[in-house]
Write an enzyme that holds these catalytic residues in place. Structure first.
Site, PDB file in Angstrom:
ATOM      1  N   TYR A  26      45.570 128.292  65.591  1.00  0.00           N
ATOM      2  CA  TYR A  26      46.902 128.703  66.054  1.00  0.00           C
ATOM      3  C   TYR A  26      47.136 128.297  67.517  1.00  0.00           C
ATOM      4  O   TYR A  26      48.114 127.595  67.817  1.00  0.00           O
ATOM      5  CB  TYR A  26      47.066 130.216  65.877  1.00  0.00           C
ATOM      6  CG  TYR A  26      48.318 130.638  65.135  1.00  0.00           C
ATOM      7  CD1 TYR A  26      49.374 129.763  64.924  1.00  0.00           C
ATOM      8  CD2 TYR A  26      48.464 131.936  64.641  1.00  0.00           C
ATOM      9  CE1 TYR A  26      50.512 130.161  64.253  1.00  0.00           C
ATOM     10  CE2 TYR A  26      49.599 132.337  63.964  1.00  0.00           C
ATOM     11  CZ  TYR A  26      50.619 131.455  63.765  1.00  0.00           C
ATOM     12  OH  TYR A  26      51.744 131.847  63.100  1.00  0.00           O
ATOM     13  N   GLU A  50      52.201 121.581  70.175  1.00  0.00           N
ATOM     14  CA  GLU A  50      53.661 121.649  70.105  1.00  0.00           C
ATOM     15  C   GLU A  50      54.280 121.712  71.503  1.00  0.00           C
ATOM     16  O   GLU A  50      55.239 120.992  71.808  1.00  0.00           O
ATOM     17  CB  GLU A  50      54.081 122.879  69.292  1.00  0.00           C
ATOM     18  CG  GLU A  50      53.714 122.757  67.826  1.00  0.00           C
ATOM     19  CD  GLU A  50      53.969 124.035  67.043  1.00  0.00           C
ATOM     20  OE1 GLU A  50      54.883 124.790  67.405  1.00  0.00           O
ATOM     21  OE2 GLU A  50      53.236 124.275  66.068  1.00  0.00           O
TER      22      GLU A  50
END
Ligand SMILES: CCCCCCCCCCCCC/C=C/C(=O)SCCNC(=O)CCNC(=O)[C@H](O)C(C)(C)COP(=O)(O)OP(=O)(O)OC[C@H]1O[C@@H](n2cnc3c(N)ncnc32)[C@H](O)[C@@H]1OP(=O)(O)O
Length: 240
Positions: A162, A169
């Site tokens: 994660y 991103e």
């Protein structure tokens, strides 16, 4: 009285039958959906490995897989629907943030950068590993044959994956900023006939900042799921 009880029993039976039918249809659909998504992300993984082995570089890799990635990631919008109609026990908001942020990345952010950025490869690889694990977990769980290592991987890998995905991103959005500012893409400047202005550059900065309150919520949600499934009172599936 007796007749009331009988009526109650008939109604109960009908309700149970309806529940069973809905349950069977929902289970069949989810099984199909999860198998399709596992296959889709496996296809992406194979395409990436093949590309890298053939070309010996990550340059051009994203362009090569972009259409397939967009297709399967966009298909995941159905998951918001699954939560909304109640066939999976997950929050619409948590799933909505997760799915929409990814769709936003593939449709609106990766278009505005040189796609050879390492950060793009980072988040795509992380998503791919995560989704193969997640969808195979759901599939085997629905089929009542869940191997322990898949369950273990589902509720442990995210601890590292994660943050890595989010780093990929955020670096990608950050890398897109200079081009977005220069080109004015997706922006609307005044004066215009709608009398509305929108600056995509600042919008991207707001999106980046929104990770600060939103990501911890997703991460802690997963940590809670992990405690519930791996160490908790409710057992999802018999191990092995
Ligand atoms: C417009 C722009 C907006 C921008 C906004 C920006 C803000 C962004 C902030 C953060 C962005 C994050 C970006 C994401 C990055 C990455 O993904 S990086 C890679 C690593 N990622 C992960 O590890 C993902 C982890 N997240 C998830 O798994 C999910 O997406 C989730 C929704 C967050 C959590 O999943 P959840 O469904 O709640 O948990 P589970 O334990 O898996 O399932 C709960 C129960 O529901 C059943 N279920 C769910 N889905 C299915 C299904 N498809 N089929 C069958 N069953 C399903 C599941 O079995 C569980 O059932 P029970 O145990 O019986 O309750």
């Amino acid at each position: 009285m007796a007749s009331g009880e009988e009526d109650g029993t008939v109604e109960e039976k009908e309700t149970n039958n309806k529940k069973r039918t809905k349950g069977a249809i929902a289970t069949a659909w989810l099984t199909f959906y999860n198998i399709a998504m596992t296959a889709g992300w496996l296809v992406l993984a194979v395409a990436m490995v093949r590309y890298y082995l053939q070309k010996g570089t990550h340059k051009g890799l994203y362009r090569n897989i972009a259409r397939t990635l967009k297709f399967f990631q966009t298909f995941a919008l159905l998951e918001v629907g699954h939560c909304a109609i109640g066939i999976v026990r997950t929050s619409v908001i948590v799933t909505g943030v997760q799915v929409c942020s990814r769709i936003f990345m593939v449709w609106f952010v990766t278009n505005s950068i040189r796609q050879n950025e390492e950060s793009v490869i980072l988040f795509v690889v992380v998503w791919t590993i995560t989704e193969i694990t997640r969808y195979s977990f759901y599939t085997f769980n629905l089929l009542n044959h869940l191997p322990y290592f898949i369950k273990w991987a589902r509720y442990n890998m995210f601890i590292v994956m994660y943050p890595l995905g989010v780093i990929g991103e955020l670096l990608t959005i950050h890398a897109s900023l200079p081009y977005v500012r220069r080109s004015g893409m997706y922006s609307l400047r005044l004066p215009n006939k709608y009398n509305v202005s929108f600056d995509y550059y600042y919008f991207l900065i707001i999106v980046m900042l929104s990770y600060i309150p939103l990501f911890p919520q997703l991460y802690f949600h997963m940590l809670r799921q992990r405690r519930r499934v791996l160490h908790g009172e409710i057992v999802v599936e018999k191990d092995e």
